[in-house]
Design a protein around this motif. Structure first.
Motif, short mmCIF file in Angstrom:
data_model
loop_
_atom_site.label_atom_id
_atom_site.label_comp_id
_atom_site.label_asym_id
_atom_site.label_seq_id
_atom_site.Cartn_x
_atom_site.Cartn_y
_atom_site.Cartn_z
N ALA A 20 -16.28 8.56 -1.22
CA ALA A 20 -15.15 9.47 -1.40
C ALA A 20 -13.97 9.11 -0.51
O ALA A 20 -12.84 9.48 -0.78
CB ALA A 20 -15.60 10.91 -1.13
N SER A 21 -14.24 8.38 0.56
CA SER A 21 -13.18 8.04 1.50
C SER A 21 -12.28 6.91 1.01
O SER A 21 -11.22 6.67 1.59
CB SER A 21 -13.79 7.64 2.85
N MET A 22 -12.67 6.21 -0.07
CA MET A 22 -11.86 5.09 -0.57
C MET A 22 -10.77 5.58 -1.51
O MET A 22 -10.73 5.26 -2.69
CB MET A 22 -12.77 4.07 -1.27
N ILE A 23 -9.85 6.34 -0.96
CA ILE A 23 -8.82 6.97 -1.78
C ILE A 23 -7.85 5.97 -2.36
O ILE A 23 -7.30 6.16 -3.43
CB ILE A 23 -8.09 8.06 -0.96
N THR A 24 -7.60 4.85 -1.66
CA THR A 24 -6.64 3.87 -2.17
C THR A 24 -7.12 3.20 -3.44
O THR A 24 -6.31 2.76 -4.25
CB THR A 24 -6.36 2.79 -1.11
N ALA A 25 -8.43 3.11 -3.63
CA ALA A 25 -8.99 2.51 -4.84
C ALA A 25 -9.21 3.55 -5.93
O ALA A 25 -8.95 3.29 -7.11
CB ALA A 25 -10.31 1.82 -4.52
N VAL A 26 -9.65 4.73 -5.54
CA VAL A 26 -9.97 5.78 -6.52
C VAL A 26 -8.70 6.49 -6.99
O VAL A 26 -8.56 6.82 -8.17
CB VAL A 26 -10.96 6.79 -5.91
N PRO A 28 -4.97 5.52 -6.44
CA PRO A 28 -3.91 4.67 -5.90
C PRO A 28 -2.53 5.33 -5.86
O PRO A 28 -1.67 4.87 -5.10
CB PRO A 28 -3.92 3.45 -6.83
N ASN A 29 -2.32 6.37 -6.64
CA ASN A 29 -1.01 7.04 -6.65
C ASN A 29 -0.95 8.26 -5.73
O ASN A 29 0.08 8.94 -5.67
CB ASN A 29 -0.65 7.46 -8.08
N HIS A 30 -2.02 8.52 -5.01
CA HIS A 30 -2.06 9.66 -4.10
C HIS A 30 -1.13 9.40 -2.90
O HIS A 30 -0.95 8.26 -2.49
CB HIS A 30 -3.50 9.88 -3.62
N PRO A 31 -0.52 10.46 -2.35
CA PRO A 31 0.34 10.27 -1.17
C PRO A 31 -0.35 9.57 -0.01
O PRO A 31 0.29 8.82 0.74
CB PRO A 31 0.73 11.70 -0.79
N ILE A 32 -1.65 9.79 0.16
CA ILE A 32 -2.37 9.12 1.23
C ILE A 32 -2.44 7.61 0.97
O ILE A 32 -2.33 6.80 1.89
CB ILE A 32 -3.79 9.69 1.38
N SER A 33 -2.61 7.23 -0.29
CA SER A 33 -2.61 5.81 -0.63
C SER A 33 -1.28 5.17 -0.29
O SER A 33 -1.20 4.04 0.21
CB SER A 33 -2.93 5.61 -2.12
N GLU A 34 -0.21 5.90 -0.55
CA GLU A 34 1.11 5.40 -0.20
C GLU A 34 1.26 5.29 1.31
O GLU A 34 1.91 4.35 1.81
CB GLU A 34 2.20 6.33 -0.77
#
Length: 245
Positions: A20-26, A28-34
């Motif tokens: 669940a912590s791999m937000i950049t892959a799951v 990618p458009n989330h503010p945290i990924s940015e």
């Protein structure tokens, strides 16, 4: 119901494969990924006059999320076309295997203790995150000595010829000597501090340890910032608790 193109099924499989912590892959458009892409840009700017082949992430202590930051940073670094390897150098409390749901008990420890171990046999490619991963492997009795060994030096040089960037997820600085040892061997160090957990005296002490090792500190990731500060929040943790099977 899944649509004909299977997009929902593809997303479900990706979520199941990655933690669940791999937000950049799951997501990618989330503010945290940015935010992770911003960290990537800042790191690249900090090394504009130098070469960045190896990078270490650490923190003052447990529960600051440095392993999550390391994994997501590896993913966004790979998005630029780099061939990126994430190494779990925390042989005392490894997490990378679980983050990427790897079905292996082999890794860094095997390469440092077994002459017959082959490097590429220990490395796994995770297409969902577009990164290569070297898990920690079995827990050894002497992690500090292994990281300080000539064999570790040789392995690091070999990995830098195989990949554009090698990111080491290292233990917290104030817990053990491992990160101070490893910080001397990499091109740059990123320090992770979590709001509400990292205390100023400990951050200063940790920086002093890195300075004593003559580490190249690239910057600090302020992690777990509350919504009041950023407009959004994201929680993740790191544990140095009791041993688990």
């Amino acid at each position: 119901m899944f649509n004909r193109k299977g997009k929902k099924l593809e997303q479900l499989n990706r979520n199941q494969r990655l933690g669940a912590s791999m937000i950049t892959a799951v997501k990618p458009n989330h503010p945290i990924s940015e935010a992770f892409r911003t960290v990537r840009t800042n790191i690249e700017f900090s090394m504009v006059d130098g070469t960045l082949n190896s990078l270490m992430l650490t923190s003052t202590g447990p529960f600051e999320g440095k392993s999550t930051v390391a994994a997501n940073l590896a993913s966004v670094m790979a998005d630029t076309g780099k061939r990126v390897l994430l190494v779990d150098a925390d042989m005392r409390k490894p997490t990378v295997r679980n983050t990427f749901n790897l079905k292996t008990n082999y890794g860094l420890t095997n390469l440092l203790t077994q002459n017959e171990a082959q490097t590429m046999d220990m490395i796994r490619y995770v297409p969902e995150a577009n990164v290569y991963v070297l898990a920690a492997g079995p827990k050894p009795p002497n992690p500090s000595e292994l990281l300080q060994s000539n064999k570790m030096n040789d392995l690091m040089k070999t990995l830098e010829t195989m990949f554009d960037l090698v990111i080491y997820d290292a233990p917290p600085l104030l817990s053990v000597a491992d990160s101070q040892i490893l910080s001397r061997k990499v091109d740059g160090v990123v320090f992770v501090a979590r709001e509400g957990i990292a205390e100023r005296p400990n951050i200063i002490k940790a920086k002093d340890l890195l300075d004593a090792a003559e580490a190249n500190i690239l910057g600090v990731v302020f992690n777990g910032v509350s919504k009041d500060h950023t407009g959004y929040g994201y929680g993740y943790g790191y544990g140095y608790g009791h041993e688990e099977d």
